[in-house]
Design an enzyme around this catalytic site. Structure first.
Site, mmCIF file in Angstrom:
data_model
loop_
_atom_site.group_PDB
_atom_site.id
_atom_site.type_symbol
_atom_site.label_atom_id
_atom_site.label_comp_id
_atom_site.label_asym_id
_atom_site.label_seq_id
_atom_site.Cartn_x
_atom_site.Cartn_y
_atom_site.Cartn_z
ATOM 1 N N LYS A 107 -10.398 -5.613 10.197
ATOM 2 C CA LYS A 107 -11.500 -5.020 9.437
ATOM 3 C C LYS A 107 -12.808 -5.006 10.220
ATOM 4 O O LYS A 107 -13.614 -4.084 10.069
ATOM 5 C CB LYS A 107 -11.674 -5.742 8.104
ATOM 6 C CG LYS A 107 -10.516 -5.514 7.132
ATOM 7 C CD LYS A 107 -10.787 -6.153 5.784
ATOM 8 C CE LYS A 107 -9.632 -5.907 4.818
ATOM 9 N NZ LYS A 107 -9.896 -6.458 3.473
ATOM 10 N N SER B 95 0.792 -1.223 0.000
ATOM 11 C CA SER B 95 0.000 0.000 0.000
ATOM 12 C C SER B 95 0.832 1.283 0.000
ATOM 13 O O SER B 95 0.479 2.232 -0.713
ATOM 14 C CB SER B 95 -0.969 -0.003 1.190
ATOM 15 O OG SER B 95 -1.942 -1.008 1.034
ATOM 16 N N MET C 51 -8.502 -13.866 -5.166
ATOM 17 C CA MET C 51 -8.315 -12.588 -4.483
ATOM 18 C C MET C 51 -6.910 -12.444 -3.896
ATOM 19 O O MET C 51 -6.448 -11.330 -3.652
ATOM 20 C CB MET C 51 -9.354 -12.427 -3.373
ATOM 21 C CG MET C 51 -10.746 -12.121 -3.859
ATOM 22 S SD MET C 51 -11.776 -11.649 -2.446
ATOM 23 C CE MET C 51 -13.361 -11.525 -3.235
#
Length: 273
Positions: free
Chosen positions: A66, A17, A216
């Protein structure tokens, strides 16, 4: 002073990221600083609060936080509410902690734009019923597939998701073996099996030559799922690199109101792994 952003998780050393978002900033001429934060497993909320007090503007949230980010949010987007998980936090005066989930938008854009495969009218098998699967069900159904099937090792978890989202489109659920001999246009691996370099308990017959096999997860080489799909005749294979970049671009848009270009960054990450 640049605006502060970061990705938070545990572990976090592997995260791409910071590379992605600093490239977005360079491309769009945004003055930001983006770091990686390792949060102790028992101190997620305190770590977020400390970042916010330093003037932080937003966080990307990765495993295993999350669900905690979802609970911590003072306002939620519709897609975060549906997912019951948050991967993007935005801090401002009016709404101290906005929780969003950009995973589904990232997946949809990677499939439809980068892979050039429309979802409308297609039959889709989504493997897994955890947070990764939950986060993409509503965005997938909003694209009007002919059918969305959810397969999971524990069938009751898949059935719960079917019940939750049944009003949004044609959706069925079952154990992996319940779909033996049924082929699909798109098969998405949302299980964690690839993280352990393992293959989910897939039945034979899921893949046609024209099927898109989508994992994914991503790694340096083809995941066991993609190898299996290829052996079963699937011609179109994709891992999660594109989804990673596209969900990051969606987060960047939530924070900055600018949508960066993604294709060159996807290619850069593919070439560097």
């Amino acid at each position: 002073m640049p605006d502060l952003y970061a990705v938070i998780g545990n572990p976090i050393h592997h995260s791409q990221s910071p590379i992605i978002h600093m490239e977005f900033a360079r491309q769009t001429h945004q003055d930001i600083q983006y770091n990686a934060i390792l949060a102790p497993l028992e101190s997620f909320a305190a770590t977020v609060s400390a970042f916010q007090q330093k003037g932080g503007k937003g966080l990307n949230v990765t495993l295993p936080f999350k669900q905690e980010a979802y609970t911590l949010s003072t306002r939620l987007t519709d897609r975060a509410n549906a997912a019951q998980a948050v991967n993007t936090l935005k801090f401002d005066q009016n709404h101290p902690i906005l929780g969003d989930n950009t995973d589904g938008a990232g997946l949809i854009r990677d499939i439809e734009v980068n892979q050039e495969i429309p979802i409308a009218g297609k039959s889709i098998l989504l493997m897994g019923a955890g947070g990764a699967a939950r986060g993409v069900i509503l965005p997938l159904l909003e694209r009007k597939p002919r059918l969305l099937a959810i397969a999971n090792r524990t069938q009751t978890k898949a059935e719960l998701l079917q019940t939750q989202f049944s009003s949004h489109g044609q959706i069925v659920s079952g154990h992996f073996q319940d779909f033996s001999g049924e082929s699909f246009d798109i098969v998405i691996n949302a299980t964690s099996a690839s993280l352990q370099d393992k293959l989910p308990p897939l039945p034979i017959g899921l893949f046609k030559e024209t099927t898109l096999a989508y994992d994914m997860m991503y790694s340096q080489n083809l995941t066991p799922f993609l190898i299996f799909a290829q052996q079963q005749g699937a011609r179109y294979l994709a891992d999660g690199i594109g989804m990673l970049v596209e969900q990051a671009a969606e987060s960047f848009y939530v924070w900055r109101g600018i949508r960066p270009e993604t294709r060159k960054i996807i290619e850069m990450l593919k070439n560097n792994r």
